[in-house]
Enzyme design. Structure first.
Site, PDB file in Angstrom:
ATOM      1  N   CYS A 132     -68.530  -2.005 -24.871  1.00 28.98           N
ATOM      2  CA  CYS A 132     -68.967  -0.604 -24.790  1.00 28.98           C
ATOM      3  C   CYS A 132     -68.568   0.156 -26.054  1.00 28.98           C
ATOM      4  CB  CYS A 132     -68.365   0.062 -23.558  1.00 28.98           C
ATOM      5  SG  CYS A 132     -68.771   1.811 -23.411  1.00 28.98           S
ATOM      6  N   CYS A 135     -67.356   3.728 -25.512  1.00 22.87           N
ATOM      7  CA  CYS A 135     -65.963   3.817 -25.049  1.00 22.87           C
ATOM      8  C   CYS A 135     -64.988   3.543 -26.194  1.00 22.87           C
ATOM      9  CB  CYS A 135     -65.685   2.789 -23.956  1.00 22.87           C
ATOM     10  SG  CYS A 135     -66.973   2.623 -22.731  1.00 22.87           S
ATOM     11  N   ASP A 136     -65.233   2.513 -26.953  1.00 25.97           N
ATOM     12  CA  ASP A 136     -64.215   1.996 -27.867  1.00 25.97           C
ATOM     13  C   ASP A 136     -64.490   2.224 -29.353  1.00 25.97           C
ATOM     14  OD1 ASP A 136     -62.834   1.069 -25.638  1.00 25.97           O
ATOM     15  OD2 ASP A 136     -63.942  -0.818 -25.615  1.00 25.97           O
TER      16      ASP A 136
END
Ligand code: NAP
Length: 305
Positions: A132, A135-136
């Site tokens: 993701c 997200c990261d």
């Protein structure tokens, strides 16, 4: 005993539904699965979950949501549902030897990111391997990363990562992309992105975190090692809908088809999170879906006294 609400799934969608439904006094039963918690269990720090400016670990979000649901009377079983029977009321949910009966059901079984299938990929998940970029990505400021895949997700993730990473290499197993033309064009014209065609990731190496990948030319079999800080796997997602095949409407990829966001064609059966939403796929949007499903259940009971 016939349960008023059975929630299948213990990720943010199922738990948010449980918090709302239990606060309304419905005492829902959550069948959370063996690996209760969903995709958040595979992440480390989550920086974009509202209310946690310092960030919070994915598993901790799950623990806190669960506590909150329990506080209002939610009950949990950590077992996997093996079959459902929606052919008559009450609905039946089978867990190994046991069968639960329910007036209403919220399906929040989520989706799993597809993985390449390497042992090292699992080992470094959350420590240099991610599924993701949203997200990261911000953890990779000034770092070099690869993105694996050739579909729209891989293009989108590669483009997003250029905002943070110093270099983005897109590793694809064929000599042409599956992605839409417009996304391909963007990628191919981005000076920060280079494409490595006809190549598979053979191994991910490192000590405590990812330090390099071994890439393999799929035509010649030749391998070479590339120093890298991050590996973003973007080869698609698989919704967890096996048990609903032939019972609920789903699209060609197996995502449940809904109307008015959370309704299935089946009265009293509602849906929340990634099991139907292949687009947003965020903990917060899944949570919001759970809330909507719980409010729909409340409406259902108000109309079926
Ligand atoms: P996808 O379209 O199924 O593409 C998956 C890609 O991963 C393919 O290029 C495939 O290679 C590759 N792949 C699959 N298994 C692999 C493996 N084991 N090792 C290496 N590579 C592998 O999945 P997606 O990109 O996640 O997209 C899913 C759907 O969402 C699509 O309909 C897409 O259009 C849509 N989407 C749209 C947008 C947008 O419009 N902004 C953004 C994201 C997703 P091959 O090509 O060789 O099969």
């Amino acid at each position: 005993m016939v349960e008023k609400i059975v929630i299948i799934g213990g990720g943010p969608a199922g738990l948010s539904a449980a918090i709302y439904a239990s606060r309304e006094g419905f005492e829902p039963l959550v069948i959370a699965g063996f690996a209760a918690g969903g995709q958040l269990l595979l992440t480390t720090v989550v920086e974009n979950f509202p209310g946690f400016p310092e960030g919070i670990d994915g598993p901790e979000i799950i623990v806190k949501m669960r506590e909150q649901a329990e506080k209002f009377g939610t009950r949990f079983v950590n077992e996997n549902v093996t079959a459902v029977d929606f052919s008559s009321r009450p609905y039946r949910i089978l867990v190994d030897e046991k069968t639960y009966e329910a007036e209403t059901v919220i399906i929040a079984t989520g989706a799993d990111a597809m993985l390449i299938g390497l042992e090292s990929e699992k080992k470094f998940m959350g420590r240099g391997v991610s599924s993701c970029a949203t997200c990261d990505g911000p953890f990779y400021k000034g770092k070099s990363v690869i993105v694996v895949g050739g579909g729209d997700s891989a293009m989108e993730e590669a483009l997003f990562l250029t905002r943070f990473a110093s270099s983005v290499k897109l590793v694809h197993r064929r000599d042409s992309f599956r992605a839409s033309k417009i996304m391909q064009e963007k990628v191919l014209h981005d000076p920060k992105i280079s494409v490595i065609w006809n190549t598979a990731v053979d191994e991910i190496k490192g000590d405590r975190k990812v330090e390099s990948v071994v890439l393999k030319d799929v035509n010649t079999g030749q391998k070479n090692e590339l120093p890298i800080d991050g590996v973003f796997v973007a080869i698609g997602h698989k919704p967890n809908t096996e048990i609903f095949k032939g019972k609920l409407e789903m699209d060609a990829k197996g995502y449940l088809v809904t109307k008015n966001e959370v309704e299935t064609g089946m009265e009293g059966v509602f849906v929340a999170g990634d099991v139907y939403d292949s687009y947003y796929r965020q903990a917060v949007t899944a949570s919001a879906g759970g809330v909507k499903a719980a409010l729909k259940v409340r409406e259902y009971f108000a109309n079926h006294q």
